[in-house]
Design an enzyme around this catalytic site. Structure first.
Site, PDB file in Angstrom:
ATOM      1  N   ASN A   1      -6.308  -3.718   5.931  1.00 23.78           N
ATOM      2  CA  ASN A   1      -6.770  -3.922   7.303  1.00 23.78           C
ATOM      3  C   ASN A   1      -8.188  -3.411   7.515  1.00 23.78           C
ATOM      4  OD1 ASN A   1      -4.576  -5.284   8.377  1.00 23.78           O
ATOM      5  ND2 ASN A   1      -3.479  -3.410   8.872  1.00 23.78           N
TER       6      ASN A   1
ATOM      7  N   GLU B   1       0.851  -1.185   0.000  1.00 29.59           N
ATOM      8  CA  GLU B   1       0.000   0.000   0.000  1.00 29.59           C
ATOM      9  C   GLU B   1       0.892   1.242   0.000  1.00 29.59           C
ATOM     10  OE1 GLU B   1      -3.840  -1.619   2.528  1.00 29.59           O
ATOM     11  OE2 GLU B   1      -2.118  -0.840   3.633  1.00 29.59           O
TER      12      GLU B   1
END
Length: 509
Positions: free
Chosen positions: A188, A150
């Site tokens: 997440n 990311e």
């Protein structure tokens, strides 16, 4: 490229291995010099195993190890360094102090990156003399195998940093997704859809942990059930992420944590690392109990009420498998009644259609073509009807199909898990935290789902997903299930959930 990795723990050494394997020179540093030596030995060992398995040549492995340069101090001068990746303790003060020191000893052209998984990139950058140099570069463990990263710009990150990091990641064998600086970033955050709903199902005693995991694997096609996965990663870690994301999004109902986790964490029921979580682990741990045998009467007549597509499909499937179908307008005195539910309950169908409560059970349409079928029973269910309905559903041609029996709930275990997975991903998309394609890419690579959540919703159909969300919300009254604007609009407009649409005029920000 010359990269300095600071932090020689699990993540730091994984990042170092990834970078040297891709041809970069890596300076590896840690506050503990002995940790650097251990990490160099670990990387050398992993590359040696790759040679043994035929994944690389001995020459390439040796060259990669040569590119790994141990440093005695994280703050050593480094005029040739192009990029720093810090992978130290998840503590704002620790990271800010380190990066502040690094920007003093490295050239102004060097990009600074943090591998934080939970802290705000903008808040870390705010402590620097030049916050425009910093961005998030979040890898997943184990880094060489989890081929996704990311890239997270902070509010002050200068324009050239993000494309620089994306290009580096992509050319070094991983995929990169650009994510807004929000709690949990992308993977997440998206992962909360599965585990928070699984915990809600466990709270309600719809099924036990093993039962929910079986349905998640065999109906939805997940490689691991949510509780198996939580035992692997550690409930203490999972609970922390759940709370961080929920609090970061100002107590969003969609992300609401379970009351079950704090006591389990306090009791040390963290999973494999403590020997006990939702399952027992370690030497002498009991084997999961086998499912009860199928003992009912598979020849008992079955009545499926209504002419809706789901009801027609249940009749078609069971008829093709040799079930005895009661085709009367009302169920006969001896038959069991199977109601296909979609976001609603069996109890609601009994009340609305005047069905016999003791003999009426629910069947999940998602399970009809899966490796497991799911039967729902109510408090009024006759045990003999449950036993016989299970036998009818278990017969699939020449082979028997396992059948899970669960308590009646809005929808079913699989429907609620899928609805939450899609809903959380849709919420990420509508907040423009990441592009739809990047959401699906990151979740499949980072979480191992069989489909990206938005593409998964499209396999069901946007309109049918919206009907599921509305039914769950209406049946339960729980705002957790409130339909997202993303799903609602696309269902109304006939667009797929993966469609981003044209950006509005104000989108440049």
């Amino acid at each position: 490229m010359r990269i300095r990795v600071v932090g020689a723990g699990v993540m730091g050494r994984g990042i170092a291995q990834w970078a040297v394997t891709a041809g970069h020179t890596v300076e590896l540093a840690d506050a503990r010099p002995e940790a650097v030596d251990e990490a160099v030995g670990f990387v050398s060992g992993m590359l040696g195993r790759a040679v043994e398995k035929g994944r690389t040549s001995a020459e390439d492995a040796a060259a990669a190890v040569e590119r790994l340069v141990p440093l005695r101090s994280p703050l050593a001068p480094g005029d040739g360094v192009d990029l720093v990746v810090e992978a130290v303790l998840e503590d704002l003060a620790v990271k800010t102090e380190l990066l502040t020191g690094l920007e003093k000893v490295l050239p102004a052209s060097a990009v600074l990156a943090t591998n934080t998984s939970s802290l705000s990139v903008t808040r870390i950058a705010a402590g620097l003399a030049d916050p425009s140099r910093l961005a998030g570069l979040h890898f997943f463990n184990p880094v060489p195998l989890m081929r996704i990263a990311e890239v997270v710009p902070g509010a002050a990150t200068r324009p050239g940093v993000v494309p620089f990091l994306v290009d580096l990641v992509e050319k070094s064998g991983h995929r990169a997704v650009v994510v807004a600086d929000t709690p949990g970033f992308l993977v997440n955050h998206a992962g909360r859809g599965l585990i928070t709903e699984a915990l809600a199902l466990l709270e309600e005693d719809v099924a036990d942990a093993a039962g929910i995991d079986r349905i998640a694997r065999d109906v939805l096609g997940l490689r691991m059930g949510p509780f198996e996965l939580t035992d692997l990663t550690g409930l203490d870690v999972t609970a922390s992420v759940i709370d961080t994301v929920w609090q970061g999004f100002r107590h969003s109902e969609r992300l609401r944590p379970s009351y079950l986790t704090p006591n389990r964490v306090a009791a040390g029921l963290h999973g494999r690392k403590t020997g006990r979580g939702f399952y027992e682990h370690g030497p002498g741990a009991p084997v999961a109990p086998a499912e009860p045998p199928v003992t009912g009467d598979a020849a008992r007549p079955v009545h499926v009420p209504g002419d809706a597509p789901d009801a027609q499909e249940v009749r078609r499937v069971l008829g093709a498998e040799g079930a005895v179908l009661d085709e009367g307008a009302r169920p006969g005195d001896r038959c069991v009644v199977l109601v296909p539910v979609w976001g609603t309950t069996v109890a609601e169908a009994v009340a609305e259609l005047g069905l016999p409560a003791g003999r009426t059970l629910g069947v999940d349409p998602l399970s009809l073509g899966a490796r497991r079928r799911v039967l729902a029973m109510t408090p009024a269910s006759d045990p003999n009807a449950v036993r016989d309905a299970r036998a009818v559903l278990a017969r699939s041609g020449e082979a028997a199909v396992p059948v899970s029996v669960m308590r009646d709930t809005a929808g079913s275990v699989a429907q609620r898990l899928l609805a939450s997975i899609v809903s959380v991903a849709a919420s990420i998309a509508e907040r423009v935290i990441a592009a739809p394609a990047d959401i699906d890419l990151a979740v499949t690579a980072g979480l191992g789902y069989p489909h990206g959540p938005l593409a998964w919703g499209d396999r069901i159909g946007a309109a049918r997903m919206l009907a599921l969300h509305r039914a769950l919300c209406g049946t339960t009254g729980d705002p957790r299930y409130r339909p997202t604007r993303w799903v609602t609009e696309r269902a109304q407009l006939g667009l797929p959930l993966t469609e981003a649409g044209a950006p509005p005029p104000h989108a440049a920000r």
